[in-house]
Design a protein around this motif. Structure first.
Motif, PDB file in Angstrom:
ATOM      1  N   GLY A 221      -3.510   2.258  -2.708  1.00  0.00           N
ATOM      2  CA  GLY A 221      -2.485   2.434  -1.708  1.00  0.00           C
ATOM      3  C   GLY A 221      -3.134   2.961  -0.462  1.00  0.00           C
ATOM      4  O   GLY A 221      -2.868   2.298   0.838  1.00  0.00           O
TER       5      GLY A 221
ATOM      6  N   GLY B 154       0.883  -1.325   0.099  1.00  0.00           N
ATOM      7  CA  GLY B 154       0.022  -0.012  -0.114  1.00  0.00           C
ATOM      8  C   GLY B 154       0.799   1.337   0.190  1.00  0.00           C
ATOM      9  O   GLY B 154       0.475   2.122  -0.757  1.00  0.00           O
TER      10      GLY B 154
ATOM     11  N   THR C  77      -3.188   0.192   3.132  1.00  0.00           N
ATOM     12  CA  THR C  77      -2.434   0.703   4.319  1.00  0.00           C
ATOM     13  C   THR C  77      -3.494   0.742   5.211  1.00  0.00           C
ATOM     14  O   THR C  77      -3.201   0.523   6.672  1.00  0.00           O
ATOM     15  CB  THR C  77      -1.638   1.997   4.197  1.00  0.00           C
TER      16      THR C  77
ATOM     17  N   ASP D 118       1.684   8.358   1.153  1.00  0.00           N
ATOM     18  CA  ASP D 118       0.214   8.151   1.321  1.00  0.00           C
ATOM     19  C   ASP D 118       0.275   7.830   3.068  1.00  0.00           C
ATOM     20  O   ASP D 118      -0.781   7.371   3.524  1.00  0.00           O
ATOM     21  CB  ASP D 118      -0.380   6.989   0.573  1.00  0.00           C
TER      22      ASP D 118
ATOM     23  N   GLN E  22      -3.028   4.978  -6.488  1.00  0.00           N
ATOM     24  CA  GLN E  22      -2.979   5.595  -5.185  1.00  0.00           C
ATOM     25  C   GLN E  22      -3.834   5.538  -4.144  1.00  0.00           C
ATOM     26  O   GLN E  22      -3.892   4.938  -3.188  1.00  0.00           O
ATOM     27  CB  GLN E  22      -2.283   6.963  -5.216  1.00  0.00           C
TER      28      GLN E  22
ATOM     29  N   LEU F 295       2.200   1.767  -3.474  1.00  0.00           N
ATOM     30  CA  LEU F 295       1.397   1.999  -4.636  1.00  0.00           C
ATOM     31  C   LEU F 295       1.147   3.456  -4.491  1.00  0.00           C
ATOM     32  O   LEU F 295       0.706   4.120  -5.272  1.00  0.00           O
ATOM     33  CB  LEU F 295       0.002   1.338  -4.451  1.00  0.00           C
ATOM     34  N   GLY F 296       1.308   4.049  -3.196  1.00  0.00           N
ATOM     35  CA  GLY F 296       0.987   5.491  -2.903  1.00  0.00           C
ATOM     36  C   GLY F 296       2.496   6.298  -2.990  1.00  0.00           C
ATOM     37  O   GLY F 296       2.559   7.424  -2.342  1.00  0.00           O
TER      38      GLY F 296
END
Lengths: 281, 70
Positions: A238, A188, A242, A196, A235, A191-192
């Protein structure tokens, strides 16, 4: 086979200390007769909360909601701080967000340390509830062949996903849950763009992310300089990964508590191998 | 721009994590946990994918601006 549950009197007492712990961390321990532990929990959680509010200019209150009751009492709900309901209520009534008085939060250089401290304080506070309940179980239904009471297992899981299961001898579940949640959290973050995890920019997701325990708390400040320069294709995924990883960890901690409670109540079997458990305070 | 196959992979990973947590909550024995994961994983992923297909079909038919009577 009948479910292993505490006796009615124990459950009533556990419910009482859980409610008191939610109102004010450590209060449940004090009522259960655990004075030193109760005071330590109370001082630690509230000192962290107070320090966090000081460093962030009480801007934690801007991330939640508040209502004024009877024209005087301000009831503020901001997560995860409000998991120490009494402490947050008190601070909301004696402090005011610096943004409310017209200052920008950027002028507070240590605000992110403040968010981290108060956020961790909220989770440390709510962790006092299962711990106090576990202490009550240990007092009212003592068990000579177990060292790990359910409250310890829950606290350990809240600190590190899977640790509570590991300590109760459930190595398979500990590895499965620990690795899965850590992978989900790290994926996560990736991905961000590793940007993030920031309360100021993504406040609602941050609540869930903080429940990942130490892995999240230790990575919060180092990741802050990373900025999201552009819109990343995944995102949103993400953020979800998370945040949900942290929320899953609450379920993991509940399971660790529930399994350790069943272990505690299970009579010792003749000839069975002694289970080695690691005890914590 | 996101890719549908990557999205499917991410959905499968999320479903696996959800299934692992739920199976561990429901069962205690490793064998039972392992048995429960694929069923729960594909049930969740299938439901989400089904809803996505339904949303897409509705989007290009009934809910498309061109489908409304003048």
């Amino acid at each position: 086979m009948a479910a292993l549950v505490p006796a009615d009197a124990t459950r009533d007492r556990m419910l009482q200390v859980i409610g008191l712990s939610f109102l004010f961390p450590g209060l449940g321990h004090l009522v259960a007769g655990e004075r030193k532990l109760g005071l330590a929990w109370m001082l630690t959680a509230n000192a962290m909360l107070l320090a966090g509010f000081q460093l962030a200019g009480a801007t934690q209150l801007d991330f939640g909601f508040s209502w004024v009751l009877f024209g005087a009492l301000k009831v503020a709900i901001t997560l995860p701080e409000s998991l120490n309901f009494g402490g947050t209520l008190l601070l909301a009534n004696i402090t005011e967000s610096v943004e409310g008085s017209g200052r920008f939060v950027e002028y507070l250089p240590y605000r992110q340390i403040g968010y981290l401290l108060s956020g961790v304080a909220g989770i440390v506070s709510i962790a006092s509830a299962p711990h106090a309940a576990g202490r009550v179980l240990a007092q009212m239904q003592p068990n000579s062949h177990r060292k790990l009471h359910p409250g310890q297992a829950a606290v350990m899981s809240l600190l590190l996903p899977g640790w509570g299961h590991w300590a109760s001898g459930r190595r398979f579940k500990a590895k499965l849950l620990g690795i899965t949640l850590m992978l989900m959290f790290i994926l996560g973050l990736a991905l961000g763009g590793f940007a993030d995890f920031d309360r100021q920019r993504h406040g609602y997701y941050w609540i869930g992310q903080m429940f990942m325990g130490l892995p999240a708390w230790l990575s919060y400040l180092p990741l802050l300089p990373v900025k999201m320069g552009t819109v990343l294709p995944y995102q949103d995924t993400g953020f979800t990964f998370t945040s949900v990883a942290g929320l899953f960890n609450i379920v993991v901690a509940l399971d660790a508590y529930h399994r350790a409670e069943a272990d505690w109540l299970r009579p010792k079997q003749e000839g069975a191998a002694e289970q080695v458990e690691e005890g914590v305070a | 721009m996101s890719n549908i196959f990557v999205q499917l992979l991410l959905l499968l990973f999320f479903s696996f994590a959800l299934a692992a947590v739920v199976s561990c909550y429901r069962d205690d024995e490793p064998e039972a946990v392992v048995r429960g994961i694929p069923r729960r994983m594909f049930l969740f992923a299938g439901t989400v994918a089904g809803l996505a297909v339904l949303a897409y079909v509705l989007g290009v038919t009934l809910l498309s601006p061109g489908s409304a009577p003048a």
